[in-house]
Write a protein that holds these residues in place. Structure first.
Motif, PDB file in Angstrom:
ATOM      1  N   LEU A 161      -5.244  52.787 114.220  1.00  0.00           N
ATOM      2  CA  LEU A 161      -4.401  52.399 113.092  1.00  0.00           C
ATOM      3  C   LEU A 161      -5.106  51.400 112.177  1.00  0.00           C
ATOM      4  O   LEU A 161      -5.013  51.480 110.959  1.00  0.00           O
ATOM      5  CB  LEU A 161      -3.083  51.824 113.589  1.00  0.00           C
ATOM      6  N   VAL A 162      -5.837  50.452 112.772  1.00  0.00           N
ATOM      7  CA  VAL A 162      -6.586  49.485 111.968  1.00  0.00           C
ATOM      8  C   VAL A 162      -7.663  50.195 111.157  1.00  0.00           C
ATOM      9  O   VAL A 162      -7.853  49.925 109.967  1.00  0.00           O
ATOM     10  CB  VAL A 162      -7.190  48.390 112.863  1.00  0.00           C
ATOM     11  N   LEU A 163      -8.375  51.146 111.778  1.00  0.00           N
ATOM     12  CA  LEU A 163      -9.401  51.896 111.056  1.00  0.00           C
ATOM     13  C   LEU A 163      -8.795  52.737 109.933  1.00  0.00           C
ATOM     14  O   LEU A 163      -9.369  52.853 108.854  1.00  0.00           O
ATOM     15  CB  LEU A 163     -10.187  52.781 112.021  1.00  0.00           C
ATOM     16  N   LEU A 164      -7.638  53.318 110.178  1.00  0.00           N
ATOM     17  CA  LEU A 164      -6.962  54.111 109.157  1.00  0.00           C
ATOM     18  C   LEU A 164      -6.570  53.247 107.964  1.00  0.00           C
ATOM     19  O   LEU A 164      -6.771  53.623 106.810  1.00  0.00           O
ATOM     20  CB  LEU A 164      -5.729  54.805 109.752  1.00  0.00           C
ATOM     21  N   ILE A 165      -6.041  52.062 108.229  1.00  0.00           N
ATOM     22  CA  ILE A 165      -5.649  51.160 107.150  1.00  0.00           C
ATOM     23  C   ILE A 165      -6.874  50.700 106.371  1.00  0.00           C
ATOM     24  O   ILE A 165      -6.863  50.643 105.136  1.00  0.00           O
ATOM     25  CB  ILE A 165      -4.848  49.971 107.712  1.00  0.00           C
ATOM     26  N   MET A 166      -7.959  50.405 107.068  1.00  0.00           N
ATOM     27  CA  MET A 166      -9.191  50.002 106.380  1.00  0.00           C
ATOM     28  C   MET A 166      -9.721  51.145 105.518  1.00  0.00           C
ATOM     29  O   MET A 166     -10.207  50.926 104.402  1.00  0.00           O
ATOM     30  CB  MET A 166     -10.242  49.548 107.398  1.00  0.00           C
ATOM     31  N   PHE A 167      -9.635  52.371 106.002  1.00  0.00           N
ATOM     32  CA  PHE A 167     -10.086  53.529 105.241  1.00  0.00           C
ATOM     33  C   PHE A 167      -9.235  53.716 103.985  1.00  0.00           C
ATOM     34  O   PHE A 167      -9.753  53.972 102.896  1.00  0.00           O
ATOM     35  CB  PHE A 167     -10.028  54.776 106.125  1.00  0.00           C
ATOM     36  N   ILE A 168      -7.939  53.558 104.094  1.00  0.00           N
ATOM     37  CA  ILE A 168      -7.043  53.719 102.946  1.00  0.00           C
ATOM     38  C   ILE A 168      -7.309  52.633 101.902  1.00  0.00           C
ATOM     39  O   ILE A 168      -7.302  52.892 100.703  1.00  0.00           O
ATOM     40  CB  ILE A 168      -5.572  53.709 103.408  1.00  0.00           C
ATOM     41  N   ILE A 169      -7.579  51.417 102.358  1.00  0.00           N
ATOM     42  CA  ILE A 169      -7.820  50.321 101.428  1.00  0.00           C
ATOM     43  C   ILE A 169      -9.138  50.509 100.686  1.00  0.00           C
ATOM     44  O   ILE A 169      -9.248  50.198  99.500  1.00  0.00           O
ATOM     45  CB  ILE A 169      -7.793  48.970 102.171  1.00  0.00           C
ATOM     46  N   THR A 170     -10.147  51.041 101.335  1.00  0.00           N
ATOM     47  CA  THR A 170     -11.469  51.148 100.723  1.00  0.00           C
ATOM     48  C   THR A 170     -11.630  52.395  99.858  1.00  0.00           C
ATOM     49  O   THR A 170     -12.650  52.528  99.182  1.00  0.00           O
ATOM     50  CB  THR A 170     -12.570  51.150 101.793  1.00  0.00           C
ATOM     51  N   ILE A 171     -10.679  53.305  99.826  1.00  0.00           N
ATOM     52  CA  ILE A 171     -10.782  54.486  98.965  1.00  0.00           C
ATOM     53  C   ILE A 171     -10.653  54.033  97.520  1.00  0.00           C
ATOM     54  O   ILE A 171      -9.744  53.287  97.174  1.00  0.00           O
ATOM     55  CB  ILE A 171      -9.665  55.505  99.302  1.00  0.00           C
ATOM     56  N   PRO A 172     -11.567  54.487  96.649  1.00  0.00           N
ATOM     57  CA  PRO A 172     -11.446  54.071  95.238  1.00  0.00           C
ATOM     58  C   PRO A 172     -10.215  54.699  94.599  1.00  0.00           C
ATOM     59  O   PRO A 172      -9.799  55.798  94.949  1.00  0.00           O
ATOM     60  CB  PRO A 172     -12.727  54.608  94.594  1.00  0.00           C
ATOM     61  N   ILE A 173      -9.658  53.976  93.649  1.00  0.00           N
ATOM     62  CA  ILE A 173      -8.462  54.449  92.955  1.00  0.00           C
ATOM     63  C   ILE A 173      -8.859  55.616  92.065  1.00  0.00           C
ATOM     64  O   ILE A 173      -9.806  55.532  91.284  1.00  0.00           O
ATOM     65  CB  ILE A 173      -7.839  53.318  92.129  1.00  0.00           C
ATOM     66  N   GLN A 174      -8.133  56.721  92.168  1.00  0.00           N
ATOM     67  CA  GLN A 174      -8.420  57.892  91.356  1.00  0.00           C
ATOM     68  C   GLN A 174      -7.744  57.736  90.002  1.00  0.00           C
ATOM     69  O   GLN A 174      -6.540  57.561  89.913  1.00  0.00           O
ATOM     70  CB  GLN A 174      -7.886  59.155  92.039  1.00  0.00           C
ATOM     71  N   THR A 175      -8.553  57.797  88.960  1.00  0.00           N
ATOM     72  CA  THR A 175      -8.010  57.733  87.609  1.00  0.00           C
ATOM     73  C   THR A 175      -8.163  59.106  86.972  1.00  0.00           C
ATOM     74  O   THR A 175      -9.150  59.790  87.171  1.00  0.00           O
ATOM     75  CB  THR A 175      -8.751  56.694  86.762  1.00  0.00           C
TER      76      THR A 175
END
Length: 143
Positions: free
Chosen positions: A26-40
């Motif tokens: 779960l911690v790795l999943l949250i870190m992965f979601i946070i580090t994904i660049p925002i799609q514009t």
């Protein structure tokens, strides 16, 4: 979650504790979601820069808009009068030397043969028409 009860007191438990593994995932999943660049979904355009030295008046609008129509019989009209394809080319060449270049509106009849329309388009391409638009495209809409 079922737990296995051991029958003897000193026997080691054979089941693995999966709670720390789930926590790490779960911690790795949250870190992965946070580090994904925002799609514009922006379209990048090079906009013209406003020149402070340029005149602020809008460019003069040429009121001459030449209209080429094609009827179902295949007759080509230049501003309402019938012309041949040779005369059409001469008119187009004259309009391209004008300053500013007038617009050309092409309005073929929905029943006009495509061969004639294609010939007119070829003539406008050879004349290097810069400002051209198709008028009455809603007549070709199929519902």
């Amino acid at each position: 979650m079922a737990m296995a009860a051991s029958t003897t007191e000193g026997e080691p438990m054979m089941d693995i504790n999966t709670t720390p593994l789930i926590d790490v995932m779960l911690v790795l999943l949250i870190m992965f979601i946070i580090t994904i660049p925002i799609q514009t979904h922006a379209v990048k355009l090079d906009l013209p820069v406003d020149d402070p030295n340029a005149k602020k008046d809008p460019p003069p609008i040429d009121p001459v808009k030449n209209k080429v129509t094609i009827d179902p019989a295949g007759t080509v009209f230049w501003n309402g009068s019938p012309v041949s394809l040779t005369v059409l080319r001469q008119y187009l060449d004259q309009t391209q030397t004008m300053n500013p270049v007038p617009e050309l509106h092409l309005q073929p009849d929905p029943q006009a043969r495509y061969v004639v329309v294609d010939e007119v388009l070829a003539i406008t391409k050879r004349a290097q028409v810069e400002k051209m638009g198709f008028v009455g495209n809603e007549a070709y809409a199929t519902w």
